[in-house]
Scaffold this active site. Structure first.
Site, PDB file in Angstrom:
ATOM      1  N   LYS B 174       0.839  -1.204   0.000  1.00  0.00           N
ATOM      2  CA  LYS B 174       0.000   0.000   0.000  1.00  0.00           C
ATOM      3  C   LYS B 174       0.874   1.254   0.000  1.00  0.00           C
ATOM      4  CE  LYS B 174      -3.716   2.592   0.448  1.00  0.00           C
ATOM      5  NZ  LYS B 174      -4.752   2.624   1.471  1.00  0.00           N
ATOM      6  N   LYS B 242      -1.945  11.032   6.383  1.00  0.00           N
ATOM      7  CA  LYS B 242      -1.713   9.921   7.312  1.00  0.00           C
ATOM      8  C   LYS B 242      -0.863   8.849   6.625  1.00  0.00           C
ATOM      9  CE  LYS B 242      -3.818   5.964   8.250  1.00  0.00           C
ATOM     10  NZ  LYS B 242      -4.947   5.035   8.167  1.00  0.00           N
TER      11      LYS B 242
END
Lengths: 298, 298
Positions: B174, B242
């Site tokens: 990811k 984030k």
């Protein structure tokens, strides 16, 4: 049948002129600064005439193409002492496939108009492979009528031929292309470099993420050669730096903010320092891999 | 029929849990920190049981999914006082679809193993639309056998479900995705911003260059909304920041050099300062457009 002249038989121009000839434009005159190359071209394609300078090449032509190195070279073959503009017949069209500044394109378009001539800026993308296969994309700027007349000849070496707008717009479009490509390759290089340092199965990673928002032509066509440190092909870093300089100069003129483009241009300078002048643009990853962890300076 | 628990019914988890239920896994227990949302979910899907905390949700389940905010949230619903790990049955599998650090994934995998449980990190890409349409890409890390058991359930909300490697590798994949996306969007934003300042016909430009080396999913799907300053959709800048923080922290650990990723993270910070916390990640162009020419600081 239209008479065509071709000026500049480098890695791009050589096969491009070949496509023009092979696709029906047999009245072709070629000129190259290093004459041996022009002789080789005439020998290989068994047709065409040799000219001693751009003015001579242009004197018999309805369409004159150039594919040379940079702004200065284009100026030399058009308005220079033995340039084509001095001998072109009224109504003849000059099509420059070199990547140059938009300023030069506009300047030459104006100079051409003053002599009753036409000028089209027509930079290409698709690289050496695209030139060889006749599958280039050609981005044009200039008058619609001249563009329509030149289009069938351009089409002989291109898959896509589009007129974007007035003079200079072909060059500006090429700049947009290079801006998008430069940052995209750096992003991909950082992703692959990170994947390598994280000891991931990079093939599995690429297969998975190339289905979504991270997908790009570069990812699909370059990830494996980037992982293999294979850069002996494609579009050379030296040429990319020339294009980056044009982008950044134009951005100072039009006030565009290109922070990542400017940064990647510096990175390409570092690739050159590593001896990568002729490496493909994907070699940005070589620079990342060469840095030690303690040189990370973000 | 397998018993499933779902922890976390936010913008992503809510529709994802719905797909699990609608695709045959009717023995579903849900938990959400804000209980009203869980009640709404049970009401909307007319099925499922409510749990008062993660431990209660997990006690009856073979597969426990979580989709929460960050590392701390995942720790809370697993090893926290009322976490799932305290009540999970031997052999039960915990699948975390939150994007977290790889360190957390490895830590929880180890904690699970010590209790005879299994843990899979399974972050997703594809955004809110992908969650709603059940077309997410899911990148998994963990043991092959647990992965194979969980795969049919994951498949209910995903188009692609791939195990990359051991624990943490889903999260690292990811991160590679986000690194590639961040720089790519900035490059596209610079290209479009330049095209706008150069007063080009941007539609013609994009149609032309999206055929070649500059092509990307982002170019094809976002160029028009970026030109229209339309950012009220997609993947929020707050969430991207984030993820960027996770990428940059991991790069300090594994020694990867991410100069453009770090720079784009700062740019996203500036988008937040412009009030763009909930804007889509493509809003990097808003920052470029907002800068005056004399603020160009490359």
């Amino acid at each position: 049948m239209a008479q065509v002249a071709w000026i500049g038989l480098g890695v791009m121009g050589y096969p491009m002129a070949g496509h023009v000839l092979k696709n029906g434009f047999h009245n072709l005159t070629v000129y190259n600064r290093t004459q041996e190359k022009a002789q080789r071209w005439v020998f290989e394609f068994d047709a065409g005439a040799l000219a001693l300078n751009p003015a001579e090449a242009a004197s018999r032509a309805d369409f004159i193409f150039s594919c040379v190195g940079n702004d200065e070279d284009v100026r030399s073959v058009t308005t220079g002492p033995q340039g084509a503009f001095h001998t072109m017949r009224p109504g003849a069209i000059f099509i420059d496939t070199t990547t140059t500044s938009a300023t030069l394109a506009r300047e030459l378009s104006k100079a051409a108009a003053e002599k009753g001539l036409h000028f089209i800026d027509a930079p290409v993308s698709g690289g050496q492979a695209g030139a060889q296969n006749g599958t280039l994309t050609v981005m044009c700027g200039g008058e619609e009528t001249s563009f329509q007349k030149a289009k069938p000849i351009i089409k002989t070496f291109a898959r896509e031929v589009v007129r974007i707008g007035p003079s200079g717009d072909g060059q500006l479009t090429k700049m947009v292309n290079q801006i998008c490509v430069a940052g995209l390759i750096q992003a991909l290089a950082e992703g692959l470099h990170f994947a390598k340092r994280a000891e991931l199965d990079v093939e599995a990673v690429m297969k998975t993420i190339s289905k979504g928002a991270a997908q790009s032509w570069q990812m699909e066509n370059r990830w494996w050669s980037m992982m293999d440190n294979e850069f002996d092909f494609g579009f050379a870093v030296d040429l990319m730096r020339k294009d980056m300089a044009i982008c950044l100069e134009e951005s100072r003129r039009n006030g565009a903010n290109l922070p990542v483009t400017a940064l990647v241009d510096r990175f390409y300078g570092e690739v050159q320092s590593m001896g990568g002048n002729r490496w493909d643009t994907s070699s940005l990853i070589a620079r990342l891999n060469a840095l030690k962890s303690d040189e990370v300076l973000e």
